[in-house]
Write a protein that holds these residues in place. Structure first.
Motif, PDB file in Angstrom:
ATOM      1  N   SER A  45      37.705  33.736  39.089  1.00  0.00           N
ATOM      2  CA  SER A  45      37.772  35.196  39.153  1.00  0.00           C
ATOM      3  C   SER A  45      38.402  35.673  40.457  1.00  0.00           C
ATOM      4  O   SER A  45      39.284  36.541  40.457  1.00  0.00           O
ATOM      5  N   GLU A  46      37.960  35.107  41.557  1.00  0.00           N
ATOM      6  CA  GLU A  46      38.532  35.464  42.857  1.00  0.00           C
ATOM      7  C   GLU A  46      40.019  35.114  42.915  1.00  0.00           C
ATOM      8  O   GLU A  46      40.829  35.885  43.435  1.00  0.00           O
ATOM      9  N   THR A  50      43.296  37.660  43.433  1.00  0.00           N
ATOM     10  CA  THR A  50      44.291  37.476  44.501  1.00  0.00           C
ATOM     11  C   THR A  50      45.691  37.339  43.925  1.00  0.00           C
ATOM     12  O   THR A  50      46.631  37.972  44.405  1.00  0.00           O
ATOM     13  N   VAL A  51      45.844  36.505  42.902  1.00  0.00           N
ATOM     14  CA  VAL A  51      47.170  36.320  42.302  1.00  0.00           C
ATOM     15  C   VAL A  51      47.638  37.622  41.658  1.00  0.00           C
ATOM     16  O   VAL A  51      48.814  37.984  41.766  1.00  0.00           O
ATOM     17  N   GLY A  52      46.726  38.334  41.024  1.00  0.00           N
ATOM     18  CA  GLY A  52      47.090  39.618  40.423  1.00  0.00           C
ATOM     19  C   GLY A  52      47.512  40.648  41.455  1.00  0.00           C
ATOM     20  O   GLY A  52      48.405  41.463  41.212  1.00  0.00           O
ATOM     21  N   SER A  53      46.896  40.621  42.614  1.00  0.00           N
ATOM     22  CA  SER A  53      47.215  41.580  43.670  1.00  0.00           C
ATOM     23  C   SER A  53      48.450  41.204  44.472  1.00  0.00           C
ATOM     24  O   SER A  53      49.169  42.066  44.958  1.00  0.00           O
ATOM     25  N   ALA A  67      48.440  33.027  50.781  1.00  0.00           N
ATOM     26  CA  ALA A  67      47.160  33.326  50.124  1.00  0.00           C
ATOM     27  C   ALA A  67      47.318  33.323  48.605  1.00  0.00           C
ATOM     28  O   ALA A  67      46.460  32.802  47.884  1.00  0.00           O
ATOM     29  N   ALA A  68      48.420  33.881  48.114  1.00  0.00           N
ATOM     30  CA  ALA A  68      48.668  33.910  46.670  1.00  0.00           C
ATOM     31  C   ALA A  68      48.877  32.497  46.132  1.00  0.00           C
ATOM     32  O   ALA A  68      48.356  32.151  45.062  1.00  0.00           O
ATOM     33  N   PHE A  69      49.624  31.684  46.853  1.00  0.00           N
ATOM     34  CA  PHE A  69      49.857  30.308  46.409  1.00  0.00           C
ATOM     35  C   PHE A  69      48.543  29.523  46.363  1.00  0.00           C
ATOM     36  O   PHE A  69      48.252  28.838  45.380  1.00  0.00           O
ATOM     37  N   ASN A  70      47.748  29.613  47.418  1.00  0.00           N
ATOM     38  CA  ASN A  70      46.474  28.888  47.438  1.00  0.00           C
ATOM     39  C   ASN A  70      45.530  29.379  46.353  1.00  0.00           C
ATOM     40  O   ASN A  70      44.806  28.585  45.749  1.00  0.00           O
ATOM     41  N   GLY A  75      42.790  28.437  41.469  1.00  0.00           N
ATOM     42  CA  GLY A  75      42.440  28.931  40.131  1.00  0.00           C
ATOM     43  C   GLY A  75      42.808  27.927  39.047  1.00  0.00           C
ATOM     44  O   GLY A  75      42.042  27.720  38.096  1.00  0.00           O
ATOM     45  N   LEU A  76      43.983  27.311  39.169  1.00  0.00           N
ATOM     46  CA  LEU A  76      44.371  26.273  38.212  1.00  0.00           C
ATOM     47  C   LEU A  76      43.401  25.097  38.276  1.00  0.00           C
ATOM     48  O   LEU A  76      43.035  24.523  37.243  1.00  0.00           O
TER      49      LEU A  76
END
Length: 142
Positions: A45-46, A50-53, A67-70, A75-76
């Motif tokens: 969820s977190e 982050t990826v959505g934002s 931050a988006a990459f991590n 998440g994967l």
């Protein structure tokens, strides 16, 4: 020196993302292995938030790119540890089986189960569906 075409630059970016995920996701799987499904759902969820934002930072760069990459890799990894057969995304396959050499979830569906009464592993689902199911996310649009 000439600039690469837009298509060549896009292809290069996609290849770099695929290769870095092929390293980062297994590292996150190793870190998250053994966590409860509830904790993995929270991480998913977190990560989705982050990826959505900041997902545009993955494509165009910027201060939130790392931050988006991590978050994407984490998440994967969380999804791979909870989804039967693992997940397929962005040209890669990740699952909970250590040393898995399957190229997709379809490869897992073809393996015979040791117990005859076990149902077959379902076919692949889009990553967004897996994350939504893990987090209990319900869309607000009709």
């Amino acid at each position: 020196m000439t600039r690469p075409s837009e298509a060549a630059a896009s292809w290069h970016q996609q290849m770099v993302l695929q290769e870095t995920l092929s390293l980062a996701v297994p590292l996150h799987i190793g870190e998250l292995r053994g966590m409860s499904p509830r904790a993995l759902a929270s991480i998913a969820s977190e990560s989705a938030t982050t990826v959505g934002s900041h997902g545009d930072a993955l494509q165009f760069g910027g201060k939130h790119c790392a931050a988006a990459f991590n978050a994407l890799a984490r998440g994967l990894a969380a999804a791979a540890l909870t989804a039967p057969g693992g997940v397929d995304a962005l040209g890669g396959h990740w699952c909970a089986a250590p040393g898995c050499r399957a190229s997709s979830r379809f490869d897992h569906a073809d393996t015979a189960s040791p117990e005859a009464d076990m149902p077959p592993i379902p076919g692949p689902r889009p990553l967004a569906d897996v994350i939504r199911d893990l987090t209990g996310y319900q869309p607000t649009w009709p």
